[in-house]
Scaffold this motif. Structure first.
Motif, PDB file in Angstrom:
ATOM      1  N   LEU A 445       0.855  -1.186   0.000  1.00  7.80           N
ATOM      2  CA  LEU A 445       0.000   0.000   0.000  1.00  7.80           C
ATOM      3  C   LEU A 445       0.890   1.235   0.000  1.00  7.80           C
ATOM      4  O   LEU A 445       1.870   1.292   0.753  1.00  7.80           O
ATOM      5  N   ALA A 446       0.554   2.208  -0.817  1.00  4.70           N
ATOM      6  CA  ALA A 446       1.428   3.388  -0.922  1.00  4.70           C
ATOM      7  C   ALA A 446       0.613   4.649  -1.171  1.00  4.70           C
ATOM      8  O   ALA A 446      -0.456   4.604  -1.793  1.00  4.70           O
ATOM      9  N   GLN A 447       1.143   5.756  -0.674  1.00  3.42           N
ATOM     10  CA  GLN A 447       0.508   7.060  -0.904  1.00  3.42           C
ATOM     11  C   GLN A 447       1.558   8.094  -1.249  1.00  3.42           C
ATOM     12  O   GLN A 447       2.591   8.200  -0.582  1.00  3.42           O
ATOM     13  N   LEU A 460      -4.588   5.045   3.333  1.00  4.21           N
ATOM     14  CA  LEU A 460      -3.763   4.541   2.239  1.00  4.21           C
ATOM     15  C   LEU A 460      -4.645   3.966   1.136  1.00  4.21           C
ATOM     16  O   LEU A 460      -5.540   3.143   1.408  1.00  4.21           O
ATOM     17  N   SER A 463      -6.283   0.098   0.714  1.00  4.92           N
ATOM     18  CA  SER A 463      -6.205  -0.581   2.011  1.00  4.92           C
ATOM     19  C   SER A 463      -7.319  -1.616   2.194  1.00  4.92           C
ATOM     20  O   SER A 463      -7.182  -2.555   2.993  1.00  4.92           O
ATOM     21  N   VAL A 479       1.560  -6.758   5.261  1.00  2.99           N
ATOM     22  CA  VAL A 479       1.277  -5.480   4.618  1.00  2.99           C
ATOM     23  C   VAL A 479       2.537  -4.629   4.664  1.00  2.99           C
ATOM     24  O   VAL A 479       3.122  -4.426   5.743  1.00  2.99           O
ATOM     25  N   THR A 481       3.884  -0.877   3.818  1.00  2.75           N
ATOM     26  CA  THR A 481       3.390   0.472   3.543  1.00  2.75           C
ATOM     27  C   THR A 481       4.527   1.370   3.071  1.00  2.75           C
ATOM     28  O   THR A 481       5.614   1.367   3.651  1.00  2.75           O
ATOM     29  N   SER A 483       4.996   5.171   2.794  1.00  3.17           N
ATOM     30  CA  SER A 483       4.212   6.266   3.367  1.00  3.17           C
ATOM     31  C   SER A 483       5.027   7.536   3.550  1.00  3.17           C
ATOM     32  O   SER A 483       6.208   7.487   3.879  1.00  3.17           O
ATOM     33  N   PHE A 487      -0.378   7.385   8.884  1.00  5.51           N
ATOM     34  CA  PHE A 487      -1.442   6.839   8.046  1.00  5.51           C
ATOM     35  C   PHE A 487      -2.394   6.013   8.913  1.00  5.51           C
ATOM     36  O   PHE A 487      -2.043   5.564  10.005  1.00  5.51           O
ATOM     37  N   THR A 489      -4.550   2.826  10.065  1.00  5.44           N
ATOM     38  CA  THR A 489      -4.285   1.379  10.059  1.00  5.44           C
ATOM     39  C   THR A 489      -5.573   0.598  10.298  1.00  5.44           C
ATOM     40  O   THR A 489      -5.599  -0.358  11.076  1.00  5.44           O
ATOM     41  N   ILE A 498       2.998  -6.046   9.700  1.00  2.89           N
ATOM     42  CA  ILE A 498       2.982  -4.757   8.999  1.00  2.89           C
ATOM     43  C   ILE A 498       4.382  -4.170   9.066  1.00  2.89           C
ATOM     44  O   ILE A 498       4.968  -4.050  10.151  1.00  2.89           O
ATOM     45  N   ASP A 500       6.453  -0.783   7.775  1.00  2.00           N
ATOM     46  CA  ASP A 500       6.412   0.537   7.132  1.00  2.00           C
ATOM     47  C   ASP A 500       7.796   0.900   6.629  1.00  2.00           C
ATOM     48  O   ASP A 500       8.784   0.812   7.368  1.00  2.00           O
TER      49      ASP A 500
END
Length: 517
Positions: A445-447, A460, A463, A479, A481, A483, A487, A489, A498, A500
């Motif tokens: 997941l990326a923003q 995100l 998601s 997951v 991320t 970021s 963000f 969750t 997870i 990051d």
């Protein structure tokens, strides 16, 4: 009685201090001689940007007859940003400042600073617009990814020092920014062509008392001074109703007088808003200069010299610029390099990978899901996992176009030496087929985030895929991320692990492999 070893250490310590003082005296004497030999026109010419950029994002002209070189300035926080697209892919895209700070590693930050300095010098630049130091005060700050401090002033104070000493060891002036209280970009709609918007960095006034200023916002910049930083960039915002770049209390009284900063302050590119107030308020170089911005520190300043601005004020500005150049070796350097040079190297690529891995944050690891068991059958889901949709860093002044970025999918396929099932997640019906028979599903997941506007949401994209995959397979779900800052969750209950990565730069995929495997 003191031992011989103690006496020797004291002698060496005093000798080191004396040597440093002697060097500073030599710099000061040389600067005074140069200022004394300059005409007013030559002094004024050094105080404002020249838009004949020679391939850089900023430039001020020197005084050739006195051997004073131009200042050649460039962004920035994630590496040398090529303003001319034809030079894209000729520099390393490092992890963002906020991401690198996740490592909490002073030694690694020093190595990182040296590498940045090497690449800037290799492209002929002698001013590095960085590091960014502002403290994150809103969760959706559009530019927070650039800033080393995160939410912790002490973290910024500690980590900025080895970066600055590393950069400046390469005859490149570090430029700590954005001084000060610059915490938001604004709420300009993404499809707007307007430069300014509601609550943006150009119109927001930070209402702040002295205690909060010193305890919350100043420490990272204090760390820069402690490290001998040779320049600062003042910010676009106002402070208690006064523009930052003409704010006497923060620039003159706090930074220069109280903390003894000897270098120069240049403005952010919309930061200069006057001639007299800015000149008397502590600004030394107005950027970027006309015709982009008014001629505040050119002809307009010259008219005020001797009337509303004493020539001694002009002299002090030139003195500060020359001190910065002399103390970092820039004044004696005839750097022949140009912006088109490719400054990447296997060593820098390896360092970018090390930084990406060292900056990962393990947010969740249920039942020891990580590290992965060898021979695990892996599937990958998410637009950002593949090179076509991958996000490696932010946009704006911090944007760097990498030469050969490594996506998460490509890195995993190379590591596993075989094909890994993949779907971008846009077709939910394809998920069950992709993850069938797998032991592990990695969802990326990326923003994106950019200078100029704050993020519209801290949720995100994609998601919802985490819950969808969870409902489809008994496999362990990891997951990852990518970021720019905080963000949501909401997907966490459906993930077994997870990780990051922040904005990890060009070695994103390989940095992750080093952590997962």
């Amino acid at each position: 009685m003191r031992s011989l070893a103690t006496i020797l250490l004291l002698f060496l310590s005093v000798g080191g201090v004396c040597n440093a003082v002697t060097q500073q005296d030599q710099h000061a004497a040389r600067v005074e001689a140069l200022v004394g030999n300059m005409t007013l026109d030559e002094k004024i010419s050094m105080l404002q940007g020249n838009t004949d950029l020679h391939g850089y994002v900023g430039r001020t002209v020197g005084v050739p007859r006195l051997g004073i070189p131009d200042l050649r300035m460039n962004d920035g926080p994630e590496g040398f940003r090529n303003a001319d697209r034809k030079y894209a892919g000729t520099t390393t895209q490092w992890p963002s400042g906020l991401t690198a700070a996740h490592s909490f590693n002073r030694s690694l930050m020093h190595t990182y600073g040296i590498a940045i300095g090497e690449e800037f010098y290799g492209k002929g630049a002698n001013v590095y617009f960085g590091p960014g130091l502002n403290v994150q005060r809103i969760s959706n700050g559009g530019r927070s990814f650039e800033y080393l401090s995160g939410e912790d002033p002490f973290l910024g104070y500690e980590l900025v020092q080895p970066i600055i000493t590393g950069v400046q060891s390469q005859k490149v002036i570090a430029n700590a920014k954005h001084f000060i209280d610059n915490s938001q970009e604004g709420s300009i709609p993404e499809n707007s062509t307007e430069k300014f918007g509601r609550g943006d960095r150009h119109s927001t006034s930070a209402s702040i008392d002295k205690t909060t200023q010193m305890e919350m916002y100043f420490p990272p910049f204090e760390g820069a001074v402690r490290a001998g930083v040779a320049s600062f960039m003042c910010s676009n915002n106002l402070i208690n109703g006064e523009y930052s770049c003409q704010h006497n209390a923060t620039q003159n009284q706090l930074l220069k007088e109280r903390y003894g900063f000897r270098g120069f302050i240049c403005s952010d590119y919309d930061g200069t808003r006057s001639t007299i107030d800015a000149a008397l308020g502590g600004l030394d170089i107005a950027m970027p200069g006309p015709p982009v911005r008014p001629d505040y520190f050119g002809g307009m300043l010259k008219k005020e010299v001797g009337r509303n601005v004493p020539e001694s004020v002009v002299d002090d500005k030139v003195r500060r610029i020359l001190w910065a150049m002399s103390s970092t070796g820039v004044l004696d350097d005839t750097n022949p390099n140009t912006p088109d040079k490719d400054v990447t190297s296997p060593e820098h690529v390896a360092l970018a990978r090390e930084l990406a891995a060292a900056s990962c944050i393990l947010i969740k690891n249920e039942d020891s899901t990580l590290p992965l068991v060898k021979k695990s059958k892996i599937a990958v889901v998410g637009l950002a996992a593949d090179g076509k949709g991958a996000i490696y860093g932010g946009s704006g002044s911090g944007k760097v176009t990498p030469k050969q970025p490594v996506s998460i999918l490509d890195a995993l396929r190379a590591e596993e030496k075989g094909d890994i099932p993949y779907t971008n997640g846009t077709n939910l019906s394809a998920i069950s087929e992709t993850v069938k028979g797998c032991d592990v599903v990695i969802i990326v997941l990326a923003q994106i985030s950019t200078e100029g506007r704050d993020r519209a949401t801290i949720g995100l994209p994609q998601s919802e895929l985490v819950r969808a995959v969870y409902a489809t397979t008994p496999a362990r779900i990891i997951v990852v991320t990518i970021s720019p800052g905080p963000f949501l969750t909401d997907f966490a209950p459906y993930a077994h692990a997870i990780v990051d990565m922040g904005f990890p730069g060009e070695q994103e995929g390989l940095g992750l492999v080093d952590v997962l495997m």
